[in-house]
Scaffold this active site. Sequence first.
Site, PDB file in Angstrom:
ATOM      1  CE1 TYR A  21      -4.358   0.716  -0.416  1.00 22.27           C
ATOM      2  CE2 TYR A  21      -3.723   2.636   0.867  1.00 22.27           C
ATOM      3  CZ  TYR A  21      -4.612   1.988   0.046  1.00 22.27           C
ATOM      4  OH  TYR A  21      -5.778   2.628  -0.344  1.00 22.27           O
ATOM      5  NE  ARG A  73      -1.504  -0.045  11.417  1.00 19.92           N
ATOM      6  CZ  ARG A  73      -0.355  -0.738  11.517  1.00 19.92           C
ATOM      7  NH1 ARG A  73       0.809  -0.113  11.460  1.00 19.92           N
ATOM      8  NH2 ARG A  73      -0.371  -2.041  11.686  1.00 19.92           N
ATOM      9  CD  GLN A  84      14.836   8.343  12.521  1.00 22.23           C
ATOM     10  OE1 GLN A  84      15.690   7.525  12.199  1.00 22.23           O
ATOM     11  NE2 GLN A  84      14.717   8.835  13.739  1.00 22.23           N
ATOM     12  CE  LYS A  85       4.709   6.822  10.795  1.00 22.83           C
ATOM     13  NZ  LYS A  85       4.263   5.485  10.565  1.00 22.83           N
ATOM     14  CG  HIS A 122       6.031   2.176   1.426  1.00 24.27           C
ATOM     15  ND1 HIS A 122       4.696   2.543   1.503  1.00 24.27           N
ATOM     16  CD2 HIS A 122       6.237   1.349   2.477  1.00 24.27           C
ATOM     17  CE1 HIS A 122       4.136   1.948   2.539  1.00 24.27           C
ATOM     18  NE2 HIS A 122       5.034   1.227   3.154  1.00 24.27           N
TER      19      HIS A 122
HETATM   20  P1  AMP Z   1       5.475  -0.667   6.213  1.00 23.65           P
HETATM   21  O1  AMP Z   1       4.977  -1.012   4.853  1.00 23.65           O
HETATM   22  O2  AMP Z   1       4.585   0.278   6.963  1.00 23.65           O
HETATM   23  O3  AMP Z   1       5.899  -1.861   7.018  1.00 23.65           O
HETATM   24  O4  AMP Z   1       6.797   0.167   5.993  1.00 23.65           O
HETATM   25  C1  AMP Z   1       7.854  -0.316   5.196  1.00 23.65           C
HETATM   26  C2  AMP Z   1       9.067   0.575   5.385  1.00 23.65           C
HETATM   27  O5  AMP Z   1       8.720   1.912   5.022  1.00 23.65           O
HETATM   28  C3  AMP Z   1       9.545   0.632   6.846  1.00 23.65           C
HETATM   29  O6  AMP Z   1      10.961   0.631   6.873  1.00 23.65           O
HETATM   30  C4  AMP Z   1       9.001   1.951   7.323  1.00 23.65           C
HETATM   31  O7  AMP Z   1       9.755   2.527   8.358  1.00 23.65           O
HETATM   32  C5  AMP Z   1       9.089   2.785   6.067  1.00 23.65           C
HETATM   33  N1  AMP Z   1       8.175   3.937   6.128  1.00 23.65           N
HETATM   34  C6  AMP Z   1       6.843   3.919   6.423  1.00 23.65           C
HETATM   35  N2  AMP Z   1       6.352   5.166   6.427  1.00 23.65           N
HETATM   36  C7  AMP Z   1       7.382   5.998   6.146  1.00 23.65           C
HETATM   37  C8  AMP Z   1       7.512   7.417   6.020  1.00 23.65           C
HETATM   38  N3  AMP Z   1       6.480   8.241   6.176  1.00 23.65           N
HETATM   39  N4  AMP Z   1       8.729   7.913   5.725  1.00 23.65           N
HETATM   40  C9  AMP Z   1       9.802   7.093   5.553  1.00 23.65           C
HETATM   41  N5  AMP Z   1       9.756   5.762   5.655  1.00 23.65           N
HETATM   42  C10 AMP Z   1       8.548   5.214   5.943  1.00 23.65           C
END
Ligand code: AMP
Length: 282
Positions: free
Chosen positions: A32, A187, A148-149, A37
């Site tokens: 998503y 989310r 870093q989020k 990402h």
């Molecule tokens: P997720 O799909 O939420 O598991 O996130 C995958 C990767 O994207 C993880 O390393 C997160 O930390 C990174 N990520 C999610 N949101 C952000 C954002 N707003 N800025 C930078 N990296 C992000």
Amino acid sequence: MKLIEKIADLREEIKRFKREGKIIGFVPTMGYFHEGHLSLMDIARKRSDVLVVSIFVNPIQFGPNEDYNRYPRDLKRDLKLAEERGVDIVFHPDNREMYQENFQTYVNVEKLTKGMCGKYRPGHFRGVTTVVAKLFNIVQPDIAVFGQKDVQQAIVIKRMVGDLNFPVEIVVGPVIREHDGLAMSSRNTYLNDEERKQAPMIYKALKVAREKVKMGNRDAAKLKEIIESTIATAPLARIEYVEIVDDENLEPVSEVKPGTLAAVAVWFGKTRLIDNIYLMER
Ligand code: AMP
């Protein structure tokens, strides 16, 4: 760009690339996609010959009452965005492919997962480190990029890689935000209009604290209070935690120093949002 769903098929591809001496970059995700990402893919793209992105909504990192079932998914859109960003391989396994019957081996980083999100999401980081360890064994990347989020996640992964001697360099990309400062997150799509309007108060509060630090305030208890009271001006916000911690051991600090982070988790309705900021850079 190739879409691969089976571990054995991905291994074949990786073996070939390794033989050719190619540098493999990897971005693990739950899909998503948003600019957060995609920014990690850009970072990995620049540093590798072959860029692998995984899309896997990992069931074992969700608690029984969490949002596993309603987590947003849109593979078709993700594939298009990944291709535009120069991704070579999207790895999209299903649950059975990742967790065979009788699966019972887990990776756990002990101390760093006790506080912050770990306190409110028991088992979450165990699920994360287990799936990332599996993905590292499957993809065998030279570098992997995290955001870093999810700062606690990035620090926990770095610890795991050090402790278990994974030959992977971990790179952390900056938090990507919407125009009003809200940290991008899959989310965010759960938020209704009113919640979405109020959610940027999280980042505003973190920035207020950073300004106070710039003006000479180093007192963590006072800064925590400022963050809490600022977030509370959003009537729909329910604070889960506000922590002022060191960016290496994630232990609370009493005085802000280089490497001090402010990290928060805040609920808006049924949606849990996290964010963080450096109060003082290292
Ligand atoms: P997720 O799909 O939420 O598991 O996130 C995958 C990767 O994207 C993880 O390393 C997160 O930390 C990174 N990520 C999610 N949101 C952000 C954002 N707003 N800025 C930078 N990296 C992000």
